[in-house]
Design a protein around this motif. Structure first.
Motif, PDB file in Angstrom:
ATOM      1  N   GLN A   1     -10.611  29.537 -71.575  1.00 38.57           N
ATOM      2  CA  GLN A   1     -10.632  28.074 -71.807  1.00 38.57           C
ATOM      3  C   GLN A   1      -9.788  26.959 -71.551  1.00 38.57           C
ATOM      4  O   GLN A   1     -10.229  25.802 -71.194  1.00 38.57           O
ATOM      5  CB  GLN A   1     -11.348  28.079 -73.315  1.00 38.57           C
ATOM      6  N   ASP A   2      -8.720  27.263 -71.795  1.00 39.37           N
ATOM      7  CA  ASP A   2      -7.484  26.417 -71.603  1.00 39.37           C
ATOM      8  C   ASP A   2      -6.230  27.156 -71.114  1.00 39.37           C
ATOM      9  O   ASP A   2      -5.578  27.736 -72.075  1.00 39.37           O
ATOM     10  CB  ASP A   2      -7.241  25.431 -72.717  1.00 39.37           C
ATOM     11  N   ILE A   3      -5.785  27.086 -69.845  1.00 38.68           N
ATOM     12  CA  ILE A   3      -4.668  27.953 -69.301  1.00 38.68           C
ATOM     13  C   ILE A   3      -3.480  27.584 -70.008  1.00 38.68           C
ATOM     14  O   ILE A   3      -2.402  28.398 -70.138  1.00 38.68           O
ATOM     15  CB  ILE A   3      -4.615  27.972 -67.814  1.00 38.68           C
ATOM     16  N   TYR A   4      -3.341  26.389 -70.345  1.00 41.73           N
ATOM     17  CA  TYR A   4      -2.239  25.624 -70.859  1.00 41.73           C
ATOM     18  C   TYR A   4      -1.592  26.410 -72.416  1.00 41.73           C
ATOM     19  O   TYR A   4      -0.649  26.405 -72.527  1.00 41.73           O
ATOM     20  CB  TYR A   4      -2.067  24.172 -71.065  1.00 41.73           C
ATOM     21  N   THR A   5      -2.964  26.558 -73.140  1.00 42.79           N
ATOM     22  CA  THR A   5      -2.780  27.220 -74.382  1.00 42.79           C
ATOM     23  C   THR A   5      -2.983  28.757 -74.623  1.00 42.79           C
ATOM     24  O   THR A   5      -2.715  29.064 -75.577  1.00 42.79           O
ATOM     25  CB  THR A   5      -3.764  26.278 -75.561  1.00 42.79           C
TER      26      THR A   5
ATOM     27  N   LEU B   1      -2.469  30.846 -72.030  1.00 41.30           N
ATOM     28  CA  LEU B   1      -1.744  31.886 -71.292  1.00 41.30           C
ATOM     29  C   LEU B   1      -0.422  31.620 -71.305  1.00 41.30           C
ATOM     30  O   LEU B   1       0.252  30.380 -71.561  1.00 41.30           O
ATOM     31  CB  LEU B   1      -1.883  31.616 -69.482  1.00 41.30           C
ATOM     32  N   ASP B   2       0.706  32.535 -71.259  1.00 46.98           N
ATOM     33  CA  ASP B   2       2.078  32.569 -71.449  1.00 46.98           C
ATOM     34  C   ASP B   2       2.599  32.392 -70.054  1.00 46.98           C
ATOM     35  O   ASP B   2       2.000  32.598 -68.949  1.00 46.98           O
ATOM     36  CB  ASP B   2       2.455  33.808 -72.175  1.00 46.98           C
ATOM     37  N   GLY B   3       4.005  32.040 -70.054  1.00 45.15           N
ATOM     38  CA  GLY B   3       4.772  32.074 -68.863  1.00 45.15           C
ATOM     39  C   GLY B   3       4.644  30.399 -68.391  1.00 45.15           C
ATOM     40  O   GLY B   3       4.494  29.761 -68.928  1.00 45.15           O
ATOM     41  N   ASP B   4       5.576  30.591 -67.160  1.00 46.45           N
ATOM     42  CA  ASP B   4       5.807  29.132 -66.743  1.00 46.45           C
ATOM     43  C   ASP B   4       4.636  28.903 -65.570  1.00 46.45           C
ATOM     44  O   ASP B   4       4.675  29.059 -64.566  1.00 46.45           O
ATOM     45  CB  ASP B   4       7.056  29.221 -65.688  1.00 46.45           C
ATOM     46  N   LEU B   5       3.849  28.114 -66.287  1.00 46.05           N
ATOM     47  CA  LEU B   5       2.539  27.750 -65.572  1.00 46.05           C
ATOM     48  C   LEU B   5       2.851  26.451 -64.725  1.00 46.05           C
ATOM     49  O   LEU B   5       3.767  25.426 -64.904  1.00 46.05           O
ATOM     50  CB  LEU B   5       1.589  27.471 -66.656  1.00 46.05           C
ATOM     51  N   LEU B   6       2.001  26.572 -63.297  1.00 48.48           N
ATOM     52  CA  LEU B   6       1.989  25.486 -62.527  1.00 48.48           C
ATOM     53  C   LEU B   6       1.185  24.132 -63.276  1.00 48.48           C
ATOM     54  O   LEU B   6       0.426  24.590 -64.325  1.00 48.48           O
ATOM     55  CB  LEU B   6       1.363  25.571 -61.214  1.00 48.48           C
ATOM     56  N   ASN B   7       1.106  23.320 -62.722  1.00 54.16           N
ATOM     57  CA  ASN B   7       0.207  22.096 -63.082  1.00 54.16           C
ATOM     58  C   ASN B   7      -1.152  22.290 -62.345  1.00 54.16           C
ATOM     59  O   ASN B   7      -1.289  22.025 -61.183  1.00 54.16           O
ATOM     60  CB  ASN B   7       0.932  20.615 -62.539  1.00 54.16           C
ATOM     61  N   HIS B   8      -2.225  22.768 -62.979  1.00 53.34           N
ATOM     62  CA  HIS B   8      -3.228  22.892 -62.305  1.00 53.34           C
ATOM     63  C   HIS B   8      -4.334  21.727 -62.409  1.00 53.34           C
ATOM     64  O   HIS B   8      -5.515  21.697 -62.221  1.00 53.34           O
ATOM     65  CB  HIS B   8      -3.883  24.185 -62.940  1.00 53.34           C
ATOM     66  N   SER B   9      -3.907  20.559 -63.326  1.00 55.27           N
ATOM     67  CA  SER B   9      -4.641  19.549 -63.519  1.00 55.27           C
ATOM     68  C   SER B   9      -3.900  18.329 -62.778  1.00 55.27           C
ATOM     69  O   SER B   9      -3.715  17.255 -63.390  1.00 55.27           O
ATOM     70  CB  SER B   9      -4.889  19.278 -64.898  1.00 55.27           C
ATOM     71  N   GLN B  10      -3.925  18.307 -61.593  1.00 50.52           N
ATOM     72  CA  GLN B  10      -2.966  17.331 -60.692  1.00 50.52           C
ATOM     73  C   GLN B  10      -3.511  16.131 -60.697  1.00 50.52           C
ATOM     74  O   GLN B  10      -4.781  15.853 -60.604  1.00 50.52           O
ATOM     75  CB  GLN B  10      -2.867  17.785 -59.366  1.00 50.52           C
ATOM     76  N   LYS B  11      -2.608  15.126 -60.477  1.00 49.52           N
ATOM     77  CA  LYS B  11      -3.159  13.729 -60.401  1.00 49.52           C
ATOM     78  C   LYS B  11      -3.140  13.034 -58.908  1.00 49.52           C
ATOM     79  O   LYS B  11      -3.521  11.908 -58.691  1.00 49.52           O
ATOM     80  CB  LYS B  11      -2.541  12.724 -61.402  1.00 49.52           C
ATOM     81  N   THR B  12      -2.815  13.697 -58.040  1.00 51.09           N
ATOM     82  CA  THR B  12      -2.494  13.286 -56.586  1.00 51.09           C
ATOM     83  C   THR B  12      -4.083  13.219 -55.972  1.00 51.09           C
ATOM     84  O   THR B  12      -4.990  13.843 -56.297  1.00 51.09           O
ATOM     85  CB  THR B  12      -1.868  14.243 -55.808  1.00 51.09           C
TER      86      THR B  12
ATOM     87  N   GLN C   1      -9.381  24.970 -66.866  1.00 53.94           N
ATOM     88  CA  GLN C   1     -10.193  26.488 -67.216  1.00 53.94           C
ATOM     89  C   GLN C   1      -9.919  27.324 -66.049  1.00 53.94           C
ATOM     90  O   GLN C   1      -9.745  26.742 -64.836  1.00 53.94           O
ATOM     91  CB  GLN C   1     -11.481  26.293 -67.678  1.00 53.94           C
ATOM     92  N   ALA C   2      -9.913  28.582 -66.159  1.00 49.20           N
ATOM     93  CA  ALA C   2      -9.675  29.426 -64.924  1.00 49.20           C
ATOM     94  C   ALA C   2     -10.568  30.764 -65.422  1.00 49.20           C
ATOM     95  O   ALA C   2     -10.915  31.302 -66.564  1.00 49.20           O
ATOM     96  CB  ALA C   2      -8.313  29.799 -64.843  1.00 49.20           C
ATOM     97  N   VAL C   3     -10.903  31.480 -64.215  1.00 47.35           N
ATOM     98  CA  VAL C   3     -11.489  33.033 -64.466  1.00 47.35           C
ATOM     99  C   VAL C   3     -10.557  33.751 -65.297  1.00 47.35           C
ATOM    100  O   VAL C   3      -9.232  33.767 -65.043  1.00 47.35           O
ATOM    101  CB  VAL C   3     -11.908  33.131 -63.016  1.00 47.35           C
ATOM    102  N   GLY C   4     -11.300  34.403 -66.331  1.00 47.63           N
ATOM    103  CA  GLY C   4     -10.319  35.385 -67.120  1.00 47.63           C
ATOM    104  C   GLY C   4     -10.613  36.811 -66.662  1.00 47.63           C
ATOM    105  O   GLY C   4     -10.133  37.415 -65.578  1.00 47.63           O
ATOM    106  N   ARG C   5     -11.322  37.458 -67.428  1.00 45.37           N
ATOM    107  CA  ARG C   5     -11.917  38.953 -67.152  1.00 45.37           C
ATOM    108  C   ARG C   5     -12.906  38.732 -65.900  1.00 45.37           C
ATOM    109  O   ARG C   5     -13.875  38.229 -65.881  1.00 45.37           O
ATOM    110  CB  ARG C   5     -12.453  39.451 -68.296  1.00 45.37           C
ATOM    111  N   ILE C   6     -12.352  39.655 -64.935  1.00 40.85           N
ATOM    112  CA  ILE C   6     -13.188  39.574 -63.755  1.00 40.85           C
ATOM    113  C   ILE C   6     -14.289  40.627 -64.016  1.00 40.85           C
ATOM    114  O   ILE C   6     -14.650  41.699 -64.458  1.00 40.85           O
ATOM    115  CB  ILE C   6     -12.448  40.019 -62.342  1.00 40.85           C
TER     116      ILE C   6
END
Length: 569
Positions: free
Chosen positions: A124-128, A130-141, A175-180
């Motif tokens: 539902q929300d990768i930032y809350t 998922l653990d680890g050093d995450l990329l910015n998946h919600s870019q503004k460019t 959001q992102a795909v979780g269990r495949i």
């Protein structure tokens, strides 16, 4: 210039009660050389299916968040408010496109829709979550600018399409795909481990989390995704033309083995329950299916063999009565036929209503009496498989003990009576010695309704090249069986293994002597061709191999019908 022969359906978005669609989705399809057909958000399943029937491929577009109820979770505060209308619409589209074996390209939310539709989940929300050093998946460019790169999986279709080990992508999602989903595989990931692409092996479904419709003008590799969709749509359109304008035949299914008292073959049944029903036949463009009464073989040397043979006869009669009732109860969607001429009568090809004919699997059910050939013929049975797994009183089986050295005296009487009636002799399951005897004795061509090539898969149930050639020389047909252990020695078979058997049989016997007998509901079915609706996938792969449409039409039914016509009195 737009190629009007190829049409790509594009799913609309849904915002504040209005259908909306970003122009780049449409323009990417036009630039790839196809005609876009926008499907509006609706809960009318019949309308959606009708519109999909007008298209040759599907582009699933991006949009808002999915309701997590679809994968059994409660919504979290970081999720945006889902759209019940859009969620139901997108999942309906995916499932209907799959039923039609249509090529699909999913983008962003479209990837999530494919995953959810087949049992996967979404983060539902990768930032809350998922653990680890995450990329910015919600870019503004700007959307035509890449934000990071993804690693493309080795041996994936995505790599074949793009020719890349790594792709620069843009990213506009939280959001992102979780269990495949169980029938999908991951084909690209971000450096932080977020899944960026999935695909469905053997089913021409590819989906990406980024937005290639915004990047394709500046990155040829992104444009390849749309070219792939259009090329697959062209193959699909050609295969669908074959299935709509010719009689496609599946010469052997065992559906009565698996149905229950509540089964209705007029409904779409889960393929885990029933792989052949009348709606699947229609969806796959299957014009004729032979449904058989299967009788397991009893020990020929047992003292009570005669009693068991009488039971087998009665069981077969009851099975055919049940089959006839299924057809009669669904007369609006299927017809019973007993001759090839009935296939083309009353515009059967034009109305595309599927047909069913009966076969008897195992001459054991003749109860030792050649006159029962007439009895079953009068019930509408048009072929008899002489034996099954084990010698019977007619002949030796491929998995038998060489009791007779081929056909018995009774077996010879049965073959002659079948010739007299114009009934097809099926040598599937028979020992090589039996097949040789039948080919020598029969006045007419002989068929193996569900048998594959021993040269490719060494199972004794398969036919060696010399007998395939003899079968063809007599005017008969080898109908390739789709059972995994008859396709590959290790049982690891798929759609492409089927095509390999077809190509080998054509090389040995010629294109006029090969067909398909799925053995669905009797063990048949492999990834890419798992029920009647998916038989069109064989046609697609044969076209990809370079077979012309007329030869594919022969393999998918024309050859069997020609043999049948040559046998009829």
């Amino acid at each position: 210039m737009i190629n009007k022969k190829i049409t790509i359906a594009i799913s609309a978005g849904w915002y504040d009660g209005y259908n909306k669609l970003n122009p780049p989705y449409v323009q990417s399809i036009i630039d790839a050389g196809a005609l876009p057909l926008i499907i509006p958000v609706t809960d009318n399943a019949a309308l959606v299916e009708e519109m999909l029937q007008m298209a040759d491929g599907l582009l699933l577009t991006g949009g808002g968040d999915f309701d997590p109820k679809y994968w059994g979770e409660e919504i979290i505060p970081q999720s945006n408010t889902p759209s019940a209308e859009r969620d139901a619409f997108d999942l309906l589209l995916v499932k209907l496109a799959y039923r039609l074996s249509m090529p699909v390209l999913g983008i962003c939310r479209g990837m999530q829709a494919i995953n959810i539709a087949f049992g996967g989940s979404v983060i539902q929300d990768i930032y809350t979550q998922l653990d680890g050093d995450l990329l910015n998946h919600s870019q503004k460019t700007p959307r035509n600018t890449a934000s990071h790169s993804v690693a493309v999986a080795e041996n994936s279709l995505l790599k074949v399409i793009t020719g890349a080990n790594e792709l620069p992508v843009n990213s506009f999602h939280h959001q992102a795909v979780g269990r495949i989903a169980s029938n999908c595989v991951v084909s690209a990931t971000s450096p932080d481990g977020v899944v960026e692409a999935i695909e469905m092996p053997c089913h021409r479904m590819v989906a990406v989390q980024w937005h290639p419709e915004e990047l394709y003008l500046v990155d040829q590799k992104q444009n390849n995704l749309f070219k792939w969709l259009i090329n697959e749509a062209r193959l699909y359109a050609d295969a669908r033309d074959i299935h709509r304008n010719n009689i496609v035949v599946d010469s052997h299914t065992d559906t009565p083995m698996v149905w229950t008292p509540s089964t209705n073959l007029g409904e779409w049944n889960d393929e885990n329950d029933v792989r052949v029903d009348f709606k699947k036949m229609y969806a796959g463009g299957v014009g004729l299916t032979f449904m058989v009464a299967y009788l397991p073989q009893y020990n020929l040397l047992a003292d009570d063999y005669a009693d068991k043979a009488k039971e087998a006869f009665n069981t077969a009669v009851n099975i055919f009565a049940g089959l006839k009732k299924q057809v009669d109860d669904n007369a609006d969607s299927v017809r019973f036929i007993s001759s090839p001429e009935m296939l083309t009568a009353d515009n059967n090809v034009d109305d595309r209503k599927p047909s069913v004919c009966f076969g008897l699997e195992n001459g054991f059910a003749l109860n030792g009496n050649p006159e029962n050939v007439d009895f079953f013929f009068n019930l509408g049975v048009r072929y008899i498989t002489l034996c099954h797994n084990g010698d019977n009183d007619l002949c030796d089986s491929a998995k038998g003990n060489n009791t007779h050295g081929g056909l018995s005296k009774l077996g010879r009487e049965v073959v002659k009576r079948m010739n007299d009636l114009g009934m097809i002799i099926d040598v599937s399951h028979a020992a090589d010695s039996t097949i040789r005897d039948v080919l020598t004795l029969s006045k007419y061509p002989v068929v193996a309704t569900h048998t594959s090539c021993r040269q490719i898969c060494s199972h004794v149930r398969n036919m060696p090249d010399d007998l395939i050639k003899k079968l063809a020389d007599k005017g008969g047909s080898l109908q390739i069986c789709l059972y995994n252990w008859f396709l590959a020695d290790d049982g690891n078979a798929d759609l492409y293994t089927i095509v390999n058997h077809i190509c080998h049989a054509v090389e040995v016997a010629g294109v006029d002597a090969v067909g398909i007998g799925s053995d669905f509901d009797g063990g048949g079915g492999v990834p890419g061709c798992n029920d009647s609706s998916q038989l069109i996938n064989i046609s697609i792969e044969l076209l990809r191999k370079g077979f012309d449409k007329s030869d594919v039409a022969k393999i998918m039914g024309g050859n069997f019908i020609s043999v049948w016509k040559s046998i009829i009195k």
